[in-house]
Write a protein that holds these residues in place. Structure first.
Motif: not given
Length: 403
Positions: A112-113, A117-118, A127-128, A268-270
Motif C-alpha cells: 500500500d503506497k 510512505q509512513r 520521502i517526497p 523513496i517512492i514505493e
C-alpha cells in the motif's frame, strides 16, 4: 533444494529459474497459462499451470499444494503479486514447505503506497511531499496545488496508470478517468525531474543478504525498464536495511524499491515486496547463497554491469519516434541480453506468446498491455478469500495507518 518458482511469465522469474537450476537445485515453474517463458526453460524440471490466485484463490492454493506434495518441494519462491495470496493462505499449504515471503501483514504494509510512505518516514528514509486523496474532488483540488504533479493509485505497479502534467506521459491518463476512494486512494506528489533509481534486495531473517541498485538505461513506453545499468548501492542498501529493521526484524523475502534522485539525495517512492529485474544483475552463485543467508556481508551488484531484454528493446523501437532509434540500436549492439550465455533458446521462443497473451486480455478488457499481463495475479488491497481473522485485522490496520 527442490524449488517452485511461481509467476514464471516474468523475465526475472526466468532468470531466477536459470540461476538456481544452473547451481544444482531442482527447479519447477508455475503460472496461470502454459506459454509463460520460465515454464519452458531447460533449467526447469517441469511446470504447473494453475488457476488465477486473484480470481480463483481456493483452486490456486489447492493446485499449488498438490504440486508441492507430489514433487516434494522444499521452497516456494513467488515472483509477482501471488505472493500476497500465498502469504495469506500459508497455513493451507503443506506442512514443512517454506515460502520466501514475509507475513501477509508486513507485505500489505509495504505494498500500500500510502502506508509505505509512513513506514519509510518512521525508518528515517527520505520521502517526497505526499498527499493522499480519497475522492475525485480531492484529486482535482490537490493536483491544482502543484504546478507540476505526479499521481498514482495506492495499489498500482509497473508504471501503469500514472497521472501527470509533465514529461512524456503528460496527459496520457485523463483526470476524469481517475477515481480515488477511501478503499482505493491515490497519492499525489510534486513532479521531480531527477532520474529514477531502483533497487532489489534478498532478505533473510531481517538481514539484507544481496542487493542491487540500477537505473533504467531504456524504458518501454516511458514506464517499465527494459535495459538495466548497475550503479552504486551505498545509500539504497542502507535504506533497505533501515526499512526492514522498522518493519520486522525477522522478515524474510524479496523487496524492490523505487527512488527519485532529487539532486540533493534520493527520495523513496514505493516498494514492491517481490523481485524485479534487478536480480538479473547478480551472479547465480551469489543468488543461491543469499537465498539461504549463507553470506557474511550482502553481495552487491558491481556498478557498471548492464543487461537488457532484447525482445522488449526491439518492440520499443516500433513504439518510439525515429529520433530514439540510435539509443535502441546502441543497446541492441552493445548491451548484454538477459539470456546471453544460458543456451536456453526454447524459453525465449515463448516470449512473443507472453506479449500476445497480454494483447488478447487487453483487447477484451480495454487495458494497457502491461496492466493486462498481470491482471490475474495482482492484489489491490481487498480481503483475500480464506484469509485468517488475524490477517484481516492486519489489513484493516494498514488501511487505517495511511498518511
Amino acid at each position: 533444494m527442490r524449488i517452485l518458482v511461481t509467476s514464471s511469465r516474468n523475465t526475472f522469474a526466468l532468470d531466477l529459474i536459470r540461476k538456481l537450476g544452473s547451481i544444482g537445485h531442482t527447479v519447477y515453474a508455475s503460472d496461470t497459462y502454459g506459454g509463460a517463458v520460465g515454464s519452458h526453460s531447460r533449467f526447469a524440471a517441469g511446470h504447473l499451470v494453475t488457476s488465477s490466485p486473484r480470481f480463483a484463490t481456493d483452486a490456486f492454493i489447492a493446485e499449488v499444494s498438490a504440486f508441492v506434495t507430489a514433487h516434494e518441494i522444499d521452497v516456494i519462491i513467488p515472483t509477482f503479486e501471488e505472493v500476497f495470496y500465498l502469504a495469506a493462505r500459508r497455513s493451507d499449504l503443506p506442512e514443512g514447505v517454506r515460502v520466501l515471503t514475509g507475513t501477509f501483514g508486513d507485505l500489505a504494509r509495504l505494498h500500500d503506497k500510502a502506508s509505505f510512505q509512513r513506514l519509510a518516514e518512521d525508518a528515517g528514509v527520505p520521502i517526497p511531499e505526499t498527499v493522499v486523496v480519497t475522492s475525485d474532488e480531492e484529486l482535482v483540488e490537490t493536483i491544482a496545488r502543484f504546478p507540476r504533479y505526479f499521481a498514482r493509485a495506492a495499489f498500482s505497479r509497473g508504471g501503469v496508470g500514472l497521472l501527470t502534467n509533465t514529461g512524456p506521459l503528460a496527459g496520457k491518463t485523463p483526470v476524469d478517468q481517475c477515481h480515488p476512494t477511501p478503499e482505493q486512494p491515490w497519492l499525489v506528489q510534486p513532479f521531480v525531474d531527477g532520474p529514477m533509481v531502483c533497487s532489489y534486495s534478498i532478505i533473510v531473517e531481517g538481514r539484507v543478504t544481496a542487493h542491487t541498485t540500477y537505473v533504467a538505461a531504456e524504458q518501454w513506453a516511458h514506464s517499465t525498464a527494459i535495459a538495466f545499468l548497475a550503479v552504486d548501492s551505498t545509500d539504497t542498501l542502507a535504506y533497505a536495511q533501515r526499512i526492514v529493521d522498522a518493519l520486522d526484524p525477522g522478515f524474510t523475502g524479496q523487496l524492490s524499491f523505487d527512488f527519485v534522485d532529487h539532486g540533493d539525495g534520493l527520495r523513496i517512492i514505493e516498494c514492491n515486496p517481490r523481485p524485479t529485474n534487478g536480480i538479473i544483475l547478480l551472479d547465480a552463485a551469489d543468488v543461491g547463497r543469499a537465498l539461504t543467508g549463507d553470506v557474511d556481508e550482502p553481495v552487491v551488484a558491481e556498478p557498471g554491469a548492464e543487461r537488457e531484454i532484447t525482445l522488449a528493446v526491439v518492440a520499443d523501437c516500433f513504439a518510439e519516434p525515429l529520433s530514439h532509434l540510435p539509443t535502441s540500436l546502441h543497446d541492441l549492439l552493445h548491451v548484454k541480453d538477459v539470456g546471453s550465455g544460458w543456451h536456453d533458446s526454447l524459453a525465449m521462443m515463448w516470449s512473443p506468446a507472453t506479449i500476445v497473451h497480454g494483447a488478447k486480455i487487453q483487447h477484451g478488457d480495454r487495458k494497457e498491455i502491461l496492466a493486462a499481463l498481470g491482471d490475474d495475479i495482482v492484489w489491490n488491497g481487498e480481503p483475500i478469500d480464506g484469509m485468517s481473522s488475524a490477517d484481516a485485522a492486519a489489513l484493516d490496520t494498514v488501511h487505517a495507518g495511511r498518511v
